[in-house]
Design an enzyme around this catalytic site. Sequence first.
Site, short mmCIF file in Angstrom:
data_model
loop_
_atom_site.label_atom_id
_atom_site.label_comp_id
_atom_site.label_asym_id
_atom_site.label_seq_id
_atom_site.Cartn_x
_atom_site.Cartn_y
_atom_site.Cartn_z
CG ASP A 1 -4.28 -3.02 -2.29
OD1 ASP A 1 -4.49 -4.16 -2.71
OD2 ASP A 1 -4.00 -2.78 -1.11
CG ASN B 1 1.44 0.39 8.50
OD1 ASN B 1 0.48 -0.30 8.20
ND2 ASN B 1 2.09 1.13 7.63
CG HIS C 1 -1.44 -0.94 5.49
ND1 HIS C 1 -0.15 -0.92 5.03
CD2 HIS C 1 -1.89 -2.21 5.26
CE1 HIS C 1 0.15 -2.12 4.55
NE2 HIS C 1 -0.87 -2.91 4.67
CD GLU D 1 1.21 2.27 3.98
OE1 GLU D 1 0.74 1.76 5.02
OE2 GLU D 1 2.21 1.82 3.40
C1 F6R Z 1 -3.57 -6.28 0.20
C2 F6R Z 1 -3.86 -5.22 1.15
C3 F6R Z 1 -3.06 -5.04 2.38
C4 F6R Z 1 -2.86 -6.33 3.16
C5 F6R Z 1 -2.02 -6.08 4.41
C6 F6R Z 1 -1.73 -7.36 5.15
O1 F6R Z 1 -4.45 -6.23 -0.90
O2 F6R Z 1 -4.74 -4.49 0.89
O3 F6R Z 1 -3.71 -4.11 3.21
O4 F6R Z 1 -4.10 -6.87 3.52
O5 F6R Z 1 -0.82 -5.47 4.06
O6 F6R Z 1 -0.88 -8.13 4.36
P1 F6R Z 1 -0.57 -9.65 4.71
O7 F6R Z 1 -1.85 -10.38 4.59
O8 F6R Z 1 0.43 -10.08 3.67
O9 F6R Z 1 -0.03 -9.66 6.09
#
Ligand code: F6R
Length: 243
Positions: free
Chosen positions: A67, A136, A138, A143
């Site tokens: 992303d 959450n 995701h 989301e």
């Molecule tokens: C990032 C991504 C997100 C993160 C998720 C966890 O490329 O795709 O899904 O993996 O938000 O983020 P952290 O590792 O910062 O807790």
Amino acid sequence: MIIYKAKDYKDMSRRAAGIVAAQIMLKPDCVLGLATGSSPVGLYQNLVEQYKNGDLDFSKVTSVNLDEYKGIGPDHDQSYRKFMNTNLFDHVNIEPSRTFVPNGLEEDSALACDAYEQVIQNTGGIDLQLLGIGNNGHIGFNEPGDAFKCGTHCVKLTQSTIEANKRFFASEADVPRYAYTMGIRGIMQAGKILLIASGRAKAQALKDALYGPVTPSVPASILQLHKDVVVVADEEALELIEG
Ligand code: F6R
């Protein structure tokens, strides 16, 4: 699904890096699906160390990231392109033209998403997809919602994600409100999925994802339907899961 319980973040990073390294050794021209955020930083450090020790060769690897924020460019401090360059690509011998991240500067969402979907399909398939998990539930920026979204799409970030990510920006107002993300199809088509999670804040999401119903309100729950998922999570992230 295999779940490895790591002691802490460092242990999680080391074990998960071993799985990525094994993938590269077994198939030097593999396609890696990569993630950003706090979770994979230690993993990338491990990979860089292995490269510097002469144990890993990225010269034939292709990477596709999950992303990118919409509206910020590769030179923006918080862009995911910048993150990847800083944490991994600048330190290993990966060919920059074979590293792909959605184009956050493309204002036309349909164009940006179609182009990235094409990139994903042109790789011929992701061999190993690395995932973190949002508080959450995701994955990528898929989301929680009413339906799983298949292809690359533009997503309005939820307040929970904006809250979680504001730590990287000067203020909450600076967090982009939209992002481009690989969809559930791109993720689920990967040959193998490596999900990493560290810390208590992930415990509920991880439990719901791995043992709750498969539902778009917990996007990571779709992983229960994938044939080859490895979870490497630390004790705190696994504290709501017995055994
Ligand atoms: C990032 C991504 C997100 C993160 C998720 C966890 O490329 O795709 O899904 O993996 O938000 O983020 P952290 O590792 O910062 O807790």
